[in-house]
Write a protein that holds these residues in place. Structure first.
Motif, PDB file in Angstrom:
ATOM      1  N   ARG A  22     -10.578  -3.430  -6.670  1.00 22.81           N
ATOM      2  CA  ARG A  22      -9.502  -4.419  -6.586  1.00 22.81           C
ATOM      3  C   ARG A  22      -8.295  -3.936  -7.393  1.00 22.81           C
ATOM      4  O   ARG A  22      -8.435  -3.547  -8.552  1.00 22.81           O
ATOM      5  N   ARG A  23      -7.151  -3.951  -6.771  1.00 19.85           N
ATOM      6  CA  ARG A  23      -5.883  -3.701  -7.470  1.00 19.85           C
ATOM      7  C   ARG A  23      -5.038  -4.974  -7.324  1.00 19.85           C
ATOM      8  O   ARG A  23      -4.169  -5.075  -6.462  1.00 19.85           O
ATOM      9  N   ASP A  24      -5.348  -5.974  -8.129  1.00 21.83           N
ATOM     10  CA  ASP A  24      -4.711  -7.284  -7.975  1.00 21.83           C
ATOM     11  C   ASP A  24      -3.327  -7.315  -8.626  1.00 21.83           C
ATOM     12  O   ASP A  24      -3.108  -6.718  -9.694  1.00 21.83           O
ATOM     13  N   SER A  25      -2.451  -8.025  -7.977  1.00 26.73           N
ATOM     14  CA  SER A  25      -1.091  -8.221  -8.501  1.00 26.73           C
ATOM     15  C   SER A  25      -1.115  -9.297  -9.586  1.00 26.73           C
ATOM     16  O   SER A  25      -2.137  -9.972  -9.783  1.00 26.73           O
ATOM     17  N   PRO A  26      -0.009  -9.480 -10.296  1.00 26.53           N
ATOM     18  CA  PRO A  26       0.021 -10.533 -11.346  1.00 26.53           C
ATOM     19  C   PRO A  26      -0.308 -11.917 -10.822  1.00 26.53           C
ATOM     20  O   PRO A  26      -0.921 -12.716 -11.544  1.00 26.53           O
ATOM     21  N   ASN A  27       0.061 -12.235  -9.579  1.00 25.44           N
ATOM     22  CA  ASN A  27      -0.234 -13.565  -9.041  1.00 25.44           C
ATOM     23  C   ASN A  27      -1.395 -13.565  -8.045  1.00 25.44           C
ATOM     24  O   ASN A  27      -1.671 -14.573  -7.409  1.00 25.44           O
ATOM     25  N   GLY A  28      -2.079 -12.415  -7.895  1.00 24.57           N
ATOM     26  CA  GLY A  28      -3.235 -12.334  -7.025  1.00 24.57           C
ATOM     27  C   GLY A  28      -2.902 -12.074  -5.572  1.00 24.57           C
ATOM     28  O   GLY A  28      -3.813 -11.955  -4.739  1.00 24.57           O
ATOM     29  N   LYS A  29      -1.592 -11.995  -5.234  1.00 26.92           N
ATOM     30  CA  LYS A  29      -1.208 -11.730  -3.850  1.00 26.92           C
ATOM     31  C   LYS A  29      -1.338 -10.237  -3.552  1.00 26.92           C
ATOM     32  O   LYS A  29      -1.296  -9.393  -4.438  1.00 26.92           O
ATOM     33  N   ARG A  30      -1.494  -9.931  -2.262  1.00 25.00           N
ATOM     34  CA  ARG A  30      -1.590  -8.531  -1.844  1.00 25.00           C
ATOM     35  C   ARG A  30      -0.298  -8.148  -1.120  1.00 25.00           C
ATOM     36  O   ARG A  30       0.076  -8.764  -0.116  1.00 25.00           O
ATOM     37  N   PHE A  31       0.341  -7.115  -1.638  1.00 26.14           N
ATOM     38  CA  PHE A  31       1.591  -6.653  -0.994  1.00 26.14           C
ATOM     39  C   PHE A  31       1.889  -5.255  -1.491  1.00 26.14           C
ATOM     40  O   PHE A  31       1.236  -4.720  -2.400  1.00 26.14           O
ATOM     41  N   ALA A  32       2.926  -4.664  -0.901  1.00 24.42           N
ATOM     42  CA  ALA A  32       3.373  -3.326  -1.317  1.00 24.42           C
ATOM     43  C   ALA A  32       4.875  -3.373  -1.549  1.00 24.42           C
ATOM     44  O   ALA A  32       5.624  -4.030  -0.798  1.00 24.42           O
ATOM     45  N   ARG A  33       5.321  -2.654  -2.572  1.00 18.41           N
ATOM     46  CA  ARG A  33       6.752  -2.567  -2.871  1.00 18.41           C
ATOM     47  C   ARG A  33       7.223  -1.173  -2.483  1.00 18.41           C
ATOM     48  O   ARG A  33       6.642  -0.171  -2.884  1.00 18.41           O
ATOM     49  N   LYS A  34       8.290  -1.146  -1.684  1.00 16.92           N
ATOM     50  CA  LYS A  34       8.816   0.118  -1.204  1.00 16.92           C
ATOM     51  C   LYS A  34      10.126   0.465  -1.908  1.00 16.92           C
ATOM     52  O   LYS A  34      10.870  -0.409  -2.330  1.00 16.92           O
ATOM     53  N   GLY A  35      10.395   1.767  -1.959  1.00 16.13           N
ATOM     54  CA  GLY A  35      11.638   2.239  -2.555  1.00 16.13           C
ATOM     55  C   GLY A  35      12.747   2.316  -1.527  1.00 16.13           C
ATOM     56  O   GLY A  35      12.601   1.878  -0.372  1.00 16.13           O
ATOM     57  N   ARG A  36      13.863   2.914  -1.912  1.00 14.20           N
ATOM     58  CA  ARG A  36      15.021   2.990  -1.019  1.00 14.20           C
ATOM     59  C   ARG A  36      14.734   3.845   0.216  1.00 14.20           C
ATOM     60  O   ARG A  36      15.256   3.592   1.300  1.00 14.20           O
ATOM     61  N   GLY A  37      13.907   4.844   0.072  1.00 14.08           N
ATOM     62  CA  GLY A  37      13.614   5.702   1.216  1.00 14.08           C
ATOM     63  C   GLY A  37      12.479   5.192   2.069  1.00 14.08           C
ATOM     64  O   GLY A  37      12.026   5.895   2.988  1.00 14.08           O
ATOM     65  N   GLY A  38      11.998   4.005   1.807  1.00 14.77           N
ATOM     66  CA  GLY A  38      10.887   3.451   2.581  1.00 14.77           C
ATOM     67  C   GLY A  38       9.531   3.874   2.075  1.00 14.77           C
ATOM     68  O   GLY A  38       8.501   3.512   2.672  1.00 14.77           O
ATOM     69  N   GLU A  39       9.489   4.633   1.003  1.00 14.38           N
ATOM     70  CA  GLU A  39       8.224   5.067   0.455  1.00 14.38           C
ATOM     71  C   GLU A  39       7.634   3.970  -0.418  1.00 14.38           C
ATOM     72  O   GLU A  39       8.357   3.237  -1.092  1.00 14.38           O
TER      73      GLU A  39
END
Length: 438
Positions: free
Chosen positions: A115-132
């Motif tokens: 498990r790689r849980d976020s601070p609020n338990g939601k699952r998501f990904a954060r992308k940079g300016r180049g879409g990475e």
């Protein structure tokens, strides 16, 4: 921007040492390691019992792998997937939310995902300016890459165990069929043998076979059935060779019957010894023509039933039981320890025991059992003695007695036409046994 990789679960879910071990394993991925995800999944599915996984947890793992777009999992790439519970339930064939959460925990406990849980338990990904992708929160699949070789070895072990179990079951089936049909053949053909005892032993072995038995139990029962198969097979094989040993049987029977009237061994330590079986050329040829293998235990017990009365519990199932009963019979017959020791040295312990059992069977016709055993021991040293003719002579005496009883009493009481305990022999054996003796 530097981010922190989560190592603990969100909410009330506790952190365990098992989860920490999984994270340590995930960090040990060799550089450049790449695995084909569906191939590894097949290995995990094969070894699921060893890993502690369940069918439903594997259905969830299959769904998680499907969210990874590439067909390969690489340690150099992003191995975190972040599907929502709704997406997972849809790809897991509509699994209920409570079941989904329970089996996700199973995958974590098995060390298949992290498990790689976020601070609020939601699952998501954060992308940079180049879409990475800069940071992803969800389920980390890196343990699958790190343990791919382990999963493959476990799968091979499971396959090997399945194969061994299948072979054991096949062996058990064949042994059961062989033993039952050989017993039936022995009874139908009238082969001399204690078929009631053999059938009882078979039933006792099969009664210990549970409905769902592990391989170790099956193999143990197979070993016992193999011993029984060997005994029955040797009885039938010996029966087919009886006519070839007729001359040896006749000679041995005369030798034993002549030992009572004028025994030359009135005392075990008598000074006068006579070589009754010095043996002519024909006798030596007959002895050399005898089978080189051991007599079956069942045949010996049929020829020497009196020994059963001295066995513990009145039963002899193995040669060890036979030898123990002979040790009881030896002092009863008056055989000294020195005579017994010399017989064992000349013949071997088992052959000496068979000889003593035959002497016990004819004890009413032998004046000095110890002296007679010493005589046979001397002949064994010179290669002029074998237990086969002696045992065959006893069997023929038993057959003759049964035949005589059947002739004088054609219709036994209670309608038992065959006479309980009597032997029925084939015409070929009767013809062989009734040949005129030279």
């Amino acid at each position: 921007m530097q981010t922190h990789i989560s190592t603990t679960p969100f909410g009330r879910r506790p952190m365990t040492l098992g989860q920490m071990a999984s994270q340590v394993t995930a960090k040990s991925i060799p550089e450049g390691a790449t695995v084909e995800k569906w191939k590894v999944f097949r290995s995990i599915r094969e070894a699921r019992d060893l890993l502690g996984a369940t069918d439903r947890s594997l259905a969830i793992l299959n769904a998680l792998l499907s969210f990874h777009r590439e067909s390969e999992l690489s340690g150099d790439g992003t191995l975190v997937v972040w599907p929502s519970n709704e997406q997972l339930m849809a790809r897991a064939n509509g699994m209920p939310p409570t079941t989904l959460r329970r089996h996700l925990a199973v995958l974590v406990d098995c060390g298949l995902i992290i498990r790689r849980d976020s601070p609020n338990g939601k699952r998501f990904a954060r992308k940079g300016r180049g879409g990475e992708i800069e940071q992803a929160y969800g389920f980390d699949l890196s343990p699958i890459v790190a343990r791919a070789e382990e999963f493959e070895q476990l799968a091979e072990a499971v396959q090997a165990e399945k194969k061994a179990f299948k072979v054991s079951k096949e062996r058990l089936t064949l042994l059961r069929r062989d033993v039952v049909k050989m017993i039936d053949a022995g009874i139908e053909e009238g082969v001399p043998g204690n078929w009631g005892r053999i059938g009882q032993i078979y039933q006792e072995i099969i009664a210990r076979l549970p409905r769902t038995a592990p391989r170790q139990v099956v193999e143990s029962l197979c070993d016992e059935l193999q011993e029984l198969w060997t005994e029955v097979h040797e009885i039938l094989e010996l029966f087919t060779k009886t006519q070839n040993m007729d001359a040896n049987e006749s000679q041995s029977e005369r030798h034993i019957q002549n030992s009572k009237p004028n025994s030359i061994f009135e005392s075990e330590h008598g000074s006068e010894k006579k070589n009754e079986a010095g043996g002519n050329a024909q006798e030596n040829d007959n002895l050399r023509s005898l089978p080189k293998r051991e007599l079956p235990l069942g045949i010996v017990l049929d020829a020497c039933p009196d020994l059963m009365d001295l066995a513990q519990g009145g039963r002899i199932r193995h040669w060890s039981d036979f030898l123990a009963a002979v040790e009881v019979a030896r002092p009863m017959l008056g055989v000294s320890p020195s005579a017994w020791r010399e017989a064992c040295e000349a013949m071997g312990e088992v052959q000496a025991a068979i000889t003593l059992a035959a002497i016990l069977q004819r004890s009413d016709q032998i004046n000095s059992a110890g002296g007679y055993l010493r005589s046979l021991t001397d002949k064994a040293r010179e290669g002029h003695f074998s237990t086969w003719p002696m045992v065959m002579a006893l069997l023929r005496t038993k057959l003759d007695a049964d035949k005589a009883a059947a002739t004088t009493d054609r219709e036994p009481p209670n309608g038992n036409k065959g006479g309980e305990g009597q032997y029925k022999v084939s015409e070929a054996l009767l013809k062989s046994l009734n040949k005129p003796r030279s």
